[in-house]
Design an enzyme around this catalytic site. Structure first.
Site, mmCIF file in Angstrom:
data_model
loop_
_atom_site.group_PDB
_atom_site.id
_atom_site.type_symbol
_atom_site.label_atom_id
_atom_site.label_comp_id
_atom_site.label_asym_id
_atom_site.label_seq_id
_atom_site.Cartn_x
_atom_site.Cartn_y
_atom_site.Cartn_z
ATOM 1 C CG HIS A 1 -1.330 9.046 -4.160
ATOM 2 N ND1 HIS A 1 -2.272 8.646 -5.072
ATOM 3 C CD2 HIS A 1 -1.927 10.018 -3.429
ATOM 4 C CE1 HIS A 1 -3.383 9.356 -4.909
ATOM 5 N NE2 HIS A 1 -3.197 10.192 -3.908
ATOM 6 C CD GLU B 1 -12.077 0.244 -3.450
ATOM 7 O OE1 GLU B 1 -12.217 1.477 -3.423
ATOM 8 O OE2 GLU B 1 -11.878 -0.435 -2.429
ATOM 9 C CG ASP C 1 -7.055 2.109 1.705
ATOM 10 O OD1 ASP C 1 -6.041 2.544 2.269
ATOM 11 O OD2 ASP C 1 -7.714 2.780 0.886
#
Length: 408
Positions: free
Chosen positions: A34, A180, A192
């Site tokens: 995060h 995304e 990612d």
């Protein structure tokens, strides 16, 4: 991956032989959770589990897809908006296709070709190992392939008649991230797709999510292995809570800018800054900011520890990361905490933490080779007793990033 079997499946569905296979790996983040959407540091590895797209060029602007593992078929046109009745997974490919056309190919004076594609893989869906980014990256390489393009050295078939596209992998990763965000509705970060593109065997990727500068750091794991444990709890809260955490971090920055006007993200906030001004922050905002600032420091310390081949210190940092994710960022869950507790109380486990967005998914564990069997047995015995859920365990190798194979 059985290429002959995939080629046969493709012919069964589309009546022709495929031209290529695009493969992109999942990932596990060793530390730095995060932090990516806070312009911070991350430290992921690509794992030897992949999403594969087996495809061929069409002579029209239609995209025909079959997802083998869920036995779903759909199609859409590159010239029109997609039918809202299409399966959710197709949004990732649709987003990649439209952004690739608008942001890359248009400047080259090229139009995107349609394709027929079979999709399969062994990255567990919903586990926090980034099957979505692997799908997006494999989609980018597939759509480029049907245009006769490859990216840098992604081709392993050097005599194939394709043109190399001089574009940074980080730019393609940003395209996947945007796909995304805009087409799947998940406000994800850059990590990612970047590791899926840039992964390197036996190396982790130290990535600065602000500048996108990166370096491959050798992993001297010696007599230890990465073991991933899947809670098999679907991450139903992950997307909504992810977006909440992002908003909470942005709120902290907005408040801190009253005293630190030059900051633009939590990346710019030091622990001393936070201690000085945290009383001015709402309690929840304090906790979120504290976790991110401390986690950025842990990533830098982890890279330093691995450079010294100090796996014990690295393991302690993994444990501290989980504590922060559980107590301050509050993205863990009962099942993740149980898996982590089992690991941290097993001889031969150097470190354990949740990985991914949280609220389910997986833990990553650094385990001595001669303790893997004992660790696995404890997890398979104790976790179901305490949760009524059977876990999955993956002993992973650190693999390479995305690749294209032709003439299959």
């Amino acid at each position: 991956m059985d290429r002959k079997k995939l080629s046969h499946e493709f012919k069964e569905h589309f009546g022709d032989t495929p031209d290529f296979i695009a493969s992109a790996p999942g990932r596990v983040n060793l530390i730095g959770e995060h932090t990516d959407y806070n312009d911070g540091f991350v430290f992921p590895v690509a794992i030897d589990r992949y999403i594969h797209i087996v495809g061929s060029k069409r002579n029209d602007r239609q995209v025909h897809l079959h997802a083998l593992d869920v036995n779903e078929t759909c199609q859409f046109s590159l010239d029109t908006d997609a039918d809202t009745n299409l399966p959710v997974w197709s949004n990732y490919l649709r987003g990649v296709a439209h952004l690739l056309q608008d942001l890359v190919l248009k400047d080259l004076g090229l139009m995107l070709n349609g394709m027929s594609a079979l999709i399969t893989g062994d990255v567990p869906i919903g586990s926090g190992l980034s099957s979505s980014a692997a799908l997006e990256v494999a989609s980018v390489l597939s759509f480029l392939s049907v245009c006769g393009l490859v990216v840098n050295d992604t081709s392993i078939d050097s005599d194939h008649a394709v043109e190399s596209l001089d574009i940074p992998a980080t730019k393609l990763a940003a395209l996947c991230q945007r796909a995304e965000n805009e087409y799947a509705g998940v406000n994800c970060g850059i990590m990612d797709p970047t590791i899926s593109l840039l992964g390197k065997s036996d190396h982790a990727l130290f990535l600065d999510c602000r500048s996108l500068e990166y370096k491959h750091v050798p992993l001297y794991l010696k007599d230890t292995l990465l073991v991933i444990c899947n809670t098999n709890v679907k991450r139903e809260l992950a997307s909504s809570e992810y977006n909440k955490r992002r908003a909470e971090c942005e709120k902290g920055v907005e408040i801190l800018q009253k005293w630190k006007p030059d900051i633009s993200s939590l990346r710019d906030v030091t622990l001393n800054d936070l201690k000085k001004y945290e009383a001015e922050l709402p309690h929840i905002t304090q906790k979120r900011c504290r976790y991110v600032v401390e986690e950025n420091a842990r990533v830098e310390n982890a890279v330093s520890a691995l450079t010294r081949e100090d796996l014990d210190t690295f393991g302690h940092l993994m444990n501290a990361s989980h504590k922060g994710l559980r107590d301050d960022y509050e993205v863990s869950c009962h099942e993740l905490d149980i898996l982590t507790e089992i690991a941290q109380n097993t001889d031969g486990v150097l470190g354990a933490r949740m990985t991914g967005a949280g609220f389910g998914g997986c833990t990553v564990n650094l385990v001595k080779k001669d303790s893997v069997d004992q660790f696995s047995e404890r997890v398979m015995t104790e976790y179901p007793k305490r949760t009524k859920i059977d876990p999955d365990i993956y002993v992973c190798n650190i693999g390479d990033g995305a690749r294209i194979r032709w003439n299959i």
